[in-house]
Write a protein that holds these residues in place. Structure first.
Motif, mmCIF file in Angstrom:
data_model
loop_
_atom_site.group_PDB
_atom_site.id
_atom_site.type_symbol
_atom_site.label_atom_id
_atom_site.label_comp_id
_atom_site.label_asym_id
_atom_site.label_seq_id
_atom_site.Cartn_x
_atom_site.Cartn_y
_atom_site.Cartn_z
ATOM 1 N N ARG A 132 -39.645 67.381 -29.486
ATOM 2 C CA ARG A 132 -39.739 65.924 -29.729
ATOM 3 C C ARG A 132 -38.265 65.554 -30.210
ATOM 4 N NH1 ARG A 132 -44.958 63.398 -31.590
ATOM 5 N NH2 ARG A 132 -46.398 64.903 -30.679
ATOM 6 N N ILE A 133 -37.854 64.247 -29.821
ATOM 7 C CA ILE A 133 -36.553 63.998 -30.395
ATOM 8 C C ILE A 133 -36.851 62.645 -31.443
ATOM 9 C CG2 ILE A 133 -34.577 62.536 -29.731
ATOM 10 C CD1 ILE A 133 -34.927 64.098 -27.159
ATOM 11 N N TYR A 134 -36.460 62.733 -32.478
ATOM 12 C CA TYR A 134 -36.713 61.654 -33.636
ATOM 13 C C TYR A 134 -35.098 60.975 -33.722
ATOM 14 C CZ TYR A 134 -40.831 63.954 -34.693
ATOM 15 O OH TYR A 134 -42.169 64.630 -34.617
ATOM 16 N N GLU A 135 -35.282 59.736 -33.774
ATOM 17 C CA GLU A 135 -33.864 58.735 -34.202
ATOM 18 C C GLU A 135 -34.140 58.558 -35.773
ATOM 19 O OE1 GLU A 135 -32.897 55.729 -31.415
ATOM 20 O OE2 GLU A 135 -33.404 57.004 -29.806
ATOM 21 N N LEU A 136 -33.269 58.900 -36.728
ATOM 22 C CA LEU A 136 -33.265 58.566 -38.100
ATOM 23 C C LEU A 136 -32.235 57.488 -38.438
ATOM 24 C CD1 LEU A 136 -33.971 62.180 -39.580
ATOM 25 C CD2 LEU A 136 -35.695 60.355 -38.870
ATOM 26 N N THR A 137 -32.734 56.284 -38.928
ATOM 27 C CA THR A 137 -31.894 55.324 -39.281
ATOM 28 C C THR A 137 -32.346 54.421 -40.489
ATOM 29 O OG1 THR A 137 -33.106 53.364 -38.223
ATOM 30 C CG2 THR A 137 -31.286 54.658 -36.758
ATOM 31 N N GLY A 138 -31.570 53.779 -41.126
ATOM 32 C CA GLY A 138 -32.139 52.835 -42.050
ATOM 33 C C GLY A 138 -33.050 51.853 -41.755
ATOM 34 N N SER A 139 -33.464 51.187 -42.731
ATOM 35 C CA SER A 139 -34.620 50.226 -42.523
ATOM 36 C C SER A 139 -33.981 48.977 -42.261
ATOM 37 C CB SER A 139 -35.543 50.205 -43.539
ATOM 38 O OG SER A 139 -35.061 49.863 -44.919
ATOM 39 N N GLU A 140 -32.840 48.347 -42.508
ATOM 40 C CA GLU A 140 -32.256 47.463 -42.065
ATOM 41 C C GLU A 140 -30.755 47.406 -41.606
ATOM 42 O OE1 GLU A 140 -31.933 44.181 -45.565
ATOM 43 O OE2 GLU A 140 -33.411 45.644 -46.790
ATOM 44 N N MET A 141 -30.641 46.224 -40.826
ATOM 45 C CA MET A 141 -29.398 46.313 -39.907
ATOM 46 C C MET A 141 -28.379 45.488 -40.615
ATOM 47 S SD MET A 141 -30.273 47.789 -37.179
ATOM 48 C CE MET A 141 -29.212 47.564 -36.013
ATOM 49 N N TYR A 142 -27.260 45.908 -40.831
ATOM 50 C CA TYR A 142 -26.053 45.329 -41.511
ATOM 51 C C TYR A 142 -24.905 45.053 -40.503
ATOM 52 C CZ TYR A 142 -28.683 46.358 -45.711
ATOM 53 O OH TYR A 142 -29.594 46.543 -46.786
ATOM 54 N N SER A 143 -24.318 43.879 -40.578
ATOM 55 C CA SER A 143 -23.028 43.786 -39.696
ATOM 56 C C SER A 143 -21.903 44.374 -40.469
ATOM 57 C CB SER A 143 -22.737 42.308 -39.564
ATOM 58 O OG SER A 143 -22.246 41.728 -40.685
ATOM 59 N N TYR A 144 -20.847 44.906 -39.866
ATOM 60 C CA TYR A 144 -19.787 45.292 -40.313
ATOM 61 C C TYR A 144 -18.852 44.316 -41.507
ATOM 62 C CZ TYR A 144 -19.633 49.408 -37.703
ATOM 63 O OH TYR A 144 -19.991 50.848 -36.801
ATOM 64 N N GLU A 145 -19.308 43.097 -41.122
ATOM 65 C CA GLU A 145 -18.515 41.935 -41.824
ATOM 66 C C GLU A 145 -19.343 41.885 -43.010
ATOM 67 O OE1 GLU A 145 -17.162 37.117 -41.936
ATOM 68 O OE2 GLU A 145 -18.087 38.168 -40.077
ATOM 69 N N ALA A 146 -20.673 41.994 -43.005
ATOM 70 C CA ALA A 146 -21.260 41.984 -44.344
ATOM 71 C C ALA A 146 -21.273 43.051 -45.241
ATOM 72 C CB ALA A 146 -22.934 41.759 -44.091
ATOM 73 N N THR A 147 -20.821 44.291 -44.481
ATOM 74 C CA THR A 147 -21.042 45.491 -45.468
ATOM 75 C C THR A 147 -19.426 45.530 -46.236
ATOM 76 O OG1 THR A 147 -21.932 46.717 -43.792
ATOM 77 C CG2 THR A 147 -20.667 47.889 -45.292
ATOM 78 N N ILE A 148 -18.545 44.735 -45.501
ATOM 79 C CA ILE A 148 -17.312 44.717 -46.210
ATOM 80 C C ILE A 148 -17.129 43.866 -47.167
ATOM 81 C CG2 ILE A 148 -14.791 44.006 -45.861
ATOM 82 C CD1 ILE A 148 -15.031 45.257 -42.815
ATOM 83 N N ARG A 149 -17.918 42.443 -47.248
ATOM 84 C CA ARG A 149 -17.855 41.583 -48.217
ATOM 85 C C ARG A 149 -18.806 41.956 -49.255
ATOM 86 N NH1 ARG A 149 -16.692 36.346 -46.317
ATOM 87 N NH2 ARG A 149 -16.396 36.186 -44.057
ATOM 88 N N LYS A 150 -19.671 42.795 -49.238
ATOM 89 C CA LYS A 150 -20.699 43.258 -50.158
ATOM 90 C C LYS A 150 -19.686 44.259 -51.106
ATOM 91 C CE LYS A 150 -25.164 44.921 -51.230
ATOM 92 N NZ LYS A 150 -26.523 45.076 -50.572
ATOM 93 N N LYS A 151 -18.768 45.189 -50.248
ATOM 94 C CA LYS A 151 -17.965 46.195 -50.875
ATOM 95 C C LYS A 151 -16.811 45.415 -51.698
ATOM 96 C CE LYS A 151 -19.119 49.861 -48.281
ATOM 97 N NZ LYS A 151 -18.760 51.641 -48.350
ATOM 98 N N ALA A 152 -16.516 44.283 -51.024
ATOM 99 C CA ALA A 152 -15.274 43.676 -51.875
ATOM 100 C C ALA A 152 -15.767 43.194 -53.087
ATOM 101 C CB ALA A 152 -14.653 42.628 -50.823
#
Length: 59
Positions: free
Chosen positions: A35-55
């Motif tokens: 079997r093949i499993y794809e493991l990801t997080g539960s929410e999708m984030y844009s790179y821009e949103a990620t950078i703003r949050k870190k800033a």
């Protein structure tokens, strides 16, 4: 605006410890061969949103 190769794509980040726990749980189960499993997080984030949050954390 942030310019990255992904354009306006989004990413579902996941913590390493959560990924490790999920993998360990699946390895302990039987009847899951070939079997093949794809493991990801539960929410999708844009790179821009990620950078703003870190800033905000840096300020």
């Amino acid at each position: 605006m942030t310019y990255l190769p992904a354009g306006k794509g989004k990413v579902a980040y996941a913590l390493r410890r959560e990924m490790g726990e999920a993998i360990a749980n699946k390895l302990m189960q039987t009847n899951d061969e070939n079997r093949i499993y794809e493991l990801t997080g539960s929410e999708m984030y844009s790179y821009e949103a990620t950078i703003r949050k870190k800033a905000k954390k840096i300020e």
